[in-house]
Design a protein around this motif. Structure first.
Motif, PDB file in Angstrom:
ATOM      1  N   HIS A  65       0.753  -1.171  -0.103  1.00 53.67           N
ATOM      2  CA  HIS A  65      -0.044  -0.018  -0.130  1.00 53.67           C
ATOM      3  C   HIS A  65       0.895   1.174   0.076  1.00 53.67           C
ATOM      4  O   HIS A  65       0.609   2.294  -0.722  1.00 53.67           O
ATOM      5  N   LYS A  66       2.042   1.294   0.864  1.00 50.87           N
ATOM      6  CA  LYS A  66       2.763   2.365   0.969  1.00 50.87           C
ATOM      7  C   LYS A  66       3.639   2.692  -0.548  1.00 50.87           C
ATOM      8  O   LYS A  66       3.495   4.004  -1.112  1.00 50.87           O
ATOM      9  N   ALA A  67       3.918   1.490  -1.429  1.00 52.87           N
ATOM     10  CA  ALA A  67       4.380   1.762  -2.788  1.00 52.87           C
ATOM     11  C   ALA A  67       3.441   2.270  -3.606  1.00 52.87           C
ATOM     12  O   ALA A  67       3.898   2.943  -4.366  1.00 52.87           O
ATOM     13  N   ILE A  68       2.008   2.096  -3.351  1.00 59.17           N
ATOM     14  CA  ILE A  68       1.059   2.402  -4.160  1.00 59.17           C
ATOM     15  C   ILE A  68       1.016   3.931  -3.914  1.00 59.17           C
ATOM     16  O   ILE A  68       0.823   4.699  -4.881  1.00 59.17           O
ATOM     17  N   ARG A  69       0.846   4.338  -2.640  1.00 63.64           N
ATOM     18  CA  ARG A  69       0.708   5.529  -2.413  1.00 63.64           C
ATOM     19  C   ARG A  69       1.709   6.431  -2.859  1.00 63.64           C
ATOM     20  O   ARG A  69       1.641   7.417  -3.315  1.00 63.64           O
ATOM     21  N   ARG A  70       3.092   5.790  -2.868  1.00 65.23           N
ATOM     22  CA  ARG A  70       4.396   6.582  -3.299  1.00 65.23           C
ATOM     23  C   ARG A  70       4.092   6.807  -4.655  1.00 65.23           C
ATOM     24  O   ARG A  70       4.450   7.930  -5.118  1.00 65.23           O
ATOM     25  N   GLU A  71       3.529   5.843  -5.542  1.00 70.79           N
ATOM     26  CA  GLU A  71       3.506   6.206  -6.943  1.00 70.79           C
ATOM     27  C   GLU A  71       2.509   7.245  -7.241  1.00 70.79           C
ATOM     28  O   GLU A  71       2.648   8.179  -8.032  1.00 70.79           O
ATOM     29  N   LEU A  72       1.571   7.294  -6.537  1.00 64.13           N
ATOM     30  CA  LEU A  72       0.271   8.350  -6.681  1.00 64.13           C
ATOM     31  C   LEU A  72       1.124   9.515  -6.443  1.00 64.13           C
ATOM     32  O   LEU A  72       0.660  10.585  -7.101  1.00 64.13           O
ATOM     33  N   GLU A  73       1.869   9.730  -5.347  1.00 62.13           N
ATOM     34  CA  GLU A  73       2.377  10.970  -5.087  1.00 62.13           C
ATOM     35  C   GLU A  73       3.068  11.604  -6.104  1.00 62.13           C
ATOM     36  O   GLU A  73       3.167  12.751  -6.596  1.00 62.13           O
ATOM     37  N   SER A  74       4.219  10.651  -6.582  1.00 61.94           N
ATOM     38  CA  SER A  74       5.053  10.788  -7.613  1.00 61.94           C
ATOM     39  C   SER A  74       4.225  11.274  -8.975  1.00 61.94           C
ATOM     40  O   SER A  74       4.731  12.282  -9.679  1.00 61.94           O
TER      41      SER A  74
END
Length: 1129
Positions: A65-74
């Motif tokens: 989930h963190k990885a998905i959130r980080r991709e959304l932020e980028s």
């Protein structure tokens, strides 16, 4: 079993992210309500406190989930960086689409693994909350279906370039994804934390099963992104520790191989101390000798190309032979440093270890290859010096030698890979890394900056990524940072493709972090940055065109493609030729004055490039006219060969310039001098070429580079009208640099920091009315005496120089204006004060009247009716007869004055008939005098098709049909000037903001914006004056006609009092005829020289006194004494 009720939760933060705490929460009545749990009785209470991940292995899933959130932020950062006003480029769209596809893939595979592995287990344990369609966590809910629909609509918005719509939809997507992820975490956390529901071993095996159920690509992406999203090595060690404990050795080894290539060496070493099996598991996926294999791969590819080009090269073409020799010389340099590194490192290691069975063969091969390279180069030199009848035979020998060299090199590399590398691979990974690093350190730094970009360009994208990941793993961080900065500089120069480099940075985030620490490069941050960007644009376009030329096939030739390719090469030729000519005329002469012996070779290169472009253009013309298939085959082969030769020669020339020429300029010239030189380079480029150059560079460069380029160019041209002219046609300017005020770009530049501009009608009316009223006041105070009024204005210290000039001009022309207001209009047709349609003789529609003017008699013929006055034909009398036009210009159109809404033949006719000036740039309608059709400004009539004039400028709305007059539009003055053009007989000085003859440009004295001043004699504004202007020795200006009359009365500049010319011979002759009386001889005079500005003491003369410093007689006597004069001070 009854379905458990959902419990209220309080969100707290833990090491793995936010984690719900399940326990008693106060109700609205203030009492504790015991939560219900499936594994305990309803009346009991279970409190799950913040936990460690060992107790709940499945909580590691939330790292995805963190990885998905980080991709959304980028992705959000990138999308918000795009301007709403700027259309998305194809590269932007492709990149956003690729990232969106990656995000979709991450979501789909993550959700699929949960559906296939996790949810069935939870259902068996009694947790069916995730399967309820009314919850956001369910993958069958309406909210989740909306999420997938939103992804599809977002893709379409990006394809359409709707930035604002895409941004809104993306924000909605982020909200839905966050809502889904948070709902999953809230619902699953209690079951993960309750070890009575799922034991540690059950959760560990389930976690591993979920991870490895994904496809390999999605698995690798999610695992690596999850590890990057974690903050500490302990968190990463816990994640990998679960995989180490519960995954198979093969699966864990694959993950370890991904991790070791994804992390810097220091980070992986720290992590390996926390996960014992990590380092050993990763070794199976390490290939320390990869860089050597990649060098072999690049050499094989280059040798194949070299051999193919040698078979197609024309032995009678010295330019192709020169390019072939350049390629051979480069490959020899690569082979030399590579062989020296192997001899001094690899073979030395085998010597120390006693493995000497292959040493003799390899060392002998290296010496043989050196001799073969030398023989090929000697043969090429002999071939270029040989007469024409011997070249074919020598070329065959050269090809045979080259085949021998290539065959020997290929066999040698095969021997190394089959015999040497297996021996080296027996050493530990650490030893292999050390040996490879020592080999690479043997390459000189100046060659490393050339060889590494060449090596990357020779490899496919996946191999580039492997090579850079191996360097990241094996290099110290400081060395990797330096290498990354060097490669970034290669991207800035266009040696490496920017899009490929951006893709590598996306795959390897450490590249972007290392490049961000780059120190400022003087070549790319100073005034010469724009020259480097021109080089980059040339490289990029040249690479593309060369690839297109190499794909030409005589069997499937498309005539339209050939024509397009020829036009693109012709355009690139114009860009390269203009750039080279500017260097030859400005840069090289300036550098030759301070550095000797570096100019001739660059001038020779420029000459060869012009020859190669010309030959290529002729070949394309012949190909378009070819009649037989055999002729087409021959021409396409020659085009491919010459295109490759041109690329090699031009790329080598640009590299040498950037390595030697431009650094010398930065070293030997101050920043202000560099700005002046670059300004002179731009001052040589005609306006029509600028209109081609800027869009071309914006198309080739990235958005960020284009914005920097425009900012630099506007800084260099801040003292000119360039920005005003640019905004008339370059629509991307506001997107690149933003909206700028009227005075933008002129801060601290010029007198008062003003940006000169063409006055608007409102400005003209206001200035004229104020100046006329003030002039009448001075006239009344002087009792009608014009001379006394002018002197009074000159003595008024409250007025600026500009105000004084304007008032003096108004005082002198006041009586003339009053006469004209009385009715004498000088025969101007259709003036606003005449009765409309009356004409000059009785009002007949065909009436003709004449009036004397400087250009000859002018006649007017009225025509059809219009809502604007002045729809009629006007004529001018010439020795050949009567033609359409006015006393100023021959033309077949009239201009609609935006201020008066009346047609005039030219703006000068308007200004003579009115008490204000016409804004030429604001003209939006013209009238064809042949068919009397009103239309927008154009070169030809939309109705009758006739051209309005030989010369037509749609910026100034200037039309001139004079056959013997050359006119050009200067983009820096933003007016049309008389002459053949910039770079031909005129250049534009950016500091003076003046076009000047090339004969006098080198020795002229720069004065900031000196053209934007009034003539010191007549007071007319020089910048827009149509009268020829003379440049004085001191740097000031006046009309040539005014100078002729003024020089008859004074020999000094009326502004600074410096001499207009060298008057020494005149004064010396005068003083010989006028000697001092004996009784006054011997007196000493202290004088101030107006020319050099120094004080000195000289022998006094009652007429003129000579300066002891510069020997000028333009002096002022300060003091006279009876003492003998000193020799000078």
């Amino acid at each position: 079993m009854p379905r458990p009720k959902r419990q209220r939760r309080e969100v707290v933060r833990a090491d793995v992210g936010w984690v719900p705490t399940v326990g008693p929460t106060p109700t609205s009545a203030g009492r504790d309500a015991p939560p219900q749990n499936r594994t305990v009785k309803a009346e009991s209470t279970v409190v799950v406190t913040p936990f460690k991940t060992e107790r709940a292995p499945l909580l590691q899933l939330f790292h995805f989930h963190k990885a998905i959130r980080r991709e959304l932020e980028s992705l959000a950062e990138q999308l918000h960086a795009v301007s709403d006003a700027a259309p998305l480029s194809l590269e932007d769209v492709d990149e956003l689409m690729e990232r969106l596809v990656r995000l979709r893939s991450m979501l789909e595979h993550h959700c699929a693994s949960e559906d296939n592995i996790l949810l069935p287990v939870l259902l068996l344990k009694g947790c069916d909350a995730l399967n309820a369609p009314d919850t956001c966590a369910c993958h069958e809910s309406s909210g989740f279906h909306k999420l997938t629909e939103l992804l599809a609509s977002l893709e379409q918005s990006w394809r359409d370039g709707a930035v604002a719509t895409a941004r809104d939809r993306f924000e909605e997507l982020c909200s839905l994804v966050e809502e889904h992820l948070r709902a999953e975490e809230e619902m699953m956390t209690p079951f993960f934390c309750d070890l009575r529901c799922l034991s540690l071993d059950e959760q560990g095996r389930l976690f591993v099963k979920i991870v490895f159920s994904m496809p390999l690509e999605a698995q690798s992406s999610l695992v690596l992104r999850a590890l990057r999203a974690l903050n500490t090595d302990q968190e990463r060690a816990q994640f990998l520790g679960l995989l180490e404990r519960y995954a198979s050795a093969e699966d864990f080894s694959r993950i370890a191989g991904l991790v070791v290539h994804d992390m810097p060496r220091e980070s992986f070493q720290r992590l390996a101390t926390l996960v014992p099996r990590l380092s050993a598991a990763a070794e199976a996926h390490l290939h320390p000798l990869m860089e050597i294999r990649h060098i072999h791969l690049a050499l094989r590819k280059a040798l194949d190309e070299l051999q193919r080009e040698a078979t197609e090269v024309d032995p009678h073409d010295d330019l192709q032979l020169r390019a072939l020799a350049t390629q051979v010389e480069f490959l020899r340099s690569v082979h030399t440093v590579h062989s020296d590194g192997e001899d001094s490192v690899f073979l030395q290691q085998l010597d120390d270890a006693g493995d000497d069975d292959v040493l003799e063969t390899l060392r002998h091969d290296h010496g043989t290859e050196d001799r073969k390279f030398e023989a090929v180069l000697s043969r090429l030199a002999e071939l270029r010096a040989a007469p024409s009848d011997q070249r074919q035979q020598l070329m065959e020998r050269c090809r045979a030698q080259l085949r021998g060299l290539v065959g020997h090199l290929v066999r040698h590399m095969g021997t190394e890979e089959s015999r040497l590398f297996p021996i080296l691979e027996q050493y530990s990974v650490g030893v292999q890394d050390r040996l490879v690093r020592e080999v690479m350190r043997r390459i000189p730094e100046h060659q490393l900056h050339t060889i590494i970009p060449w090596l990357l360009n020779s490899l496919p994208m996946d191999e580039r990524e492997k090579m850079l990941r191996n360097l990241l793993r094996s290099m110290p961080q400081s060395e990797f940072d330096e290498l990354t900065r060097s490669l970034t500089a290669s991207v800035n120069r266009g040696i490496l493709d920017g899009r490929d480099w951006h893709e590598l940075a996306r795959r390897i985030p450490e590249i972007a972090a290392s490049a961000g620490a780059e120190v400022e490069d003087a070549l790319f941050s100073g005034p010469v940055a724009e020259i480097m960007r021109v080089h980059k644009a040339i490289r990029i376009d040249l690479q593309v065109l060369t690839q297109e030329a190499l794909r030409l096939d005589a069997e499937s030739l498309n005539p339209r493609h050939v024509a397009t390719l020829r036009e693109r090469y012709a355009f690139l030729q114009h860009m390269v030729t203009d750039h080279s000519d500017a260097e030859d005329r400005v840069v090289l002469p300036a550098l030759a004055e301070r550095v000797h012996g570096v100019v001739q070779e660059y001038e020779d290169d420029h000459h060869c490039e012009k020859q190669m472009f010309g030959a290529l253009g002729r070949l394309f013309t012949d190909l378009q006219c070819a009649g037989t298939r055999q002729e087409m085959r021959s021409l396409t082969q020659r085009i491919r060969s010459l295109a490759m030769a041109l690329r090699v020669d031009l790329m080598h020339h640009l590299e040498r310039e950037e390595a030697a020429l431009w650094p010398l300029l930065v070293k030997h010239f101050e920043r202000a001098e560099q700005t002046q030189i670059v300004g002179d380079v731009f001052g040589q480029i005609p306006a029509e070429r600028i209109r081609e150059l800027l869009p071309w560079m914006v198309r080739v460069l990235s958005r960020h580079e284009s914005a920097n380029m425009m900012q630099h160019i506007l800084t260099i041209t801040r003292s000119t009208m360039f920005e005003q002219w640019l905004r008339t046609w370059f629509k991307e300017l506001d997107v690149l640099v933003g909206k700028r005020g009227a005075d933008a770009g002129s801060e601290a530049g010029g007198a008062g920091g003003k940006q000169p501009r063409e006055p608007t009608p409102a400005d003209a009316d206001e200035v004229v009315s104020k100046a006329a009223a003030a002039a009448e006041k001075y006239i009344r105070q002087a009792m009608g005496d014009v001379e006394h009024a002018v002197r009074a204005i000159a003595r008024d210290h409250l007025l600026s120089d500009r105000e004084k000039s304007l008032l003096m001009q108004n005082v002198m022309i006041l009586q003339w204006k009053r006469k004209r207001a009385g009715g004498d209009r000088g025969g101007v047709a259709g003036s606003a004060d005449d009765d409309v349609g009356r004409g000059v003789a009785g009002g007949d529609s065909g009436a003709v009247s004449t009036s004397t003017a400087a250009g000859g008699p002018v006649a007017t013929t009225s025509g059809s009716s219009s809502r604007y006055p002045g729809v009629e034909r006007t004529y001018r009398q010439t020795p050949q007869g009567r033609i359409l036009g006015c006393q100023h210009y021959a033309r077949t159109c009239r201009l609609l004055a935006p201020c008066c809404k009346q047609y005039f033949t030219c703006r000068l006719c308007h200004d003579e008939a009115r008490d204000h000036v016409m804004d030429r740039y604001a003209v939006e309608r013209i009238l064809c005098m042949q068919c009397l059709t009103e239309q927008a400004p154009a070169e030809s009539c939309v109705q009758c098709g006739g051209r309005f004039a030989r010369y037509a400028c749609l910026v100034c709305k200037l039309y001139d049909d004079a056959p013997d007059r050359h006119i050009y539009h200067c983009g820096y003055c933003n007016v049309c000037r008389v002459g053949q053009g910039l770079g031909i007989d005129f250049i534009h000085c950016m500091r003076c903001n003046a076009c000047m003859s090339t004969k006098y440009a080198k020795n002229h004295r720069c004065i900031e914006r000196r053209m934007e001043s009034d003539c010191p004699v007549c007071g007319e504004y020089l910048f827009t004056s149509t009268t020829p202007v003379k440049f004085l020795r001191c740097g000031h200006l006046m009309h040539a006609s005014c100078y002729k009359h003024y020089a008859a009365t004074d020999y000094r500049c009326p502004i600074c009092k410096k001499s207009l010319a060298d008057m020494s011979a005149y004064f010396e002759a005068l003083l010989r005829d006028k000697p001092m009386p004996l009784e006054y001889r011997g007196f000493a005079a202290q004088v101030a020289c107006n020319d050099c500005g120094r004080l000195s003491t000289t022998e006094f003369h009652f007429l003129y006194n000579k300066c002891a410093s510069c020997h000028s007689y333009n002096t002022r006597v300060l003091q006279v004494s009876a003492s003998a004069p000193r020799t000078g001070e």
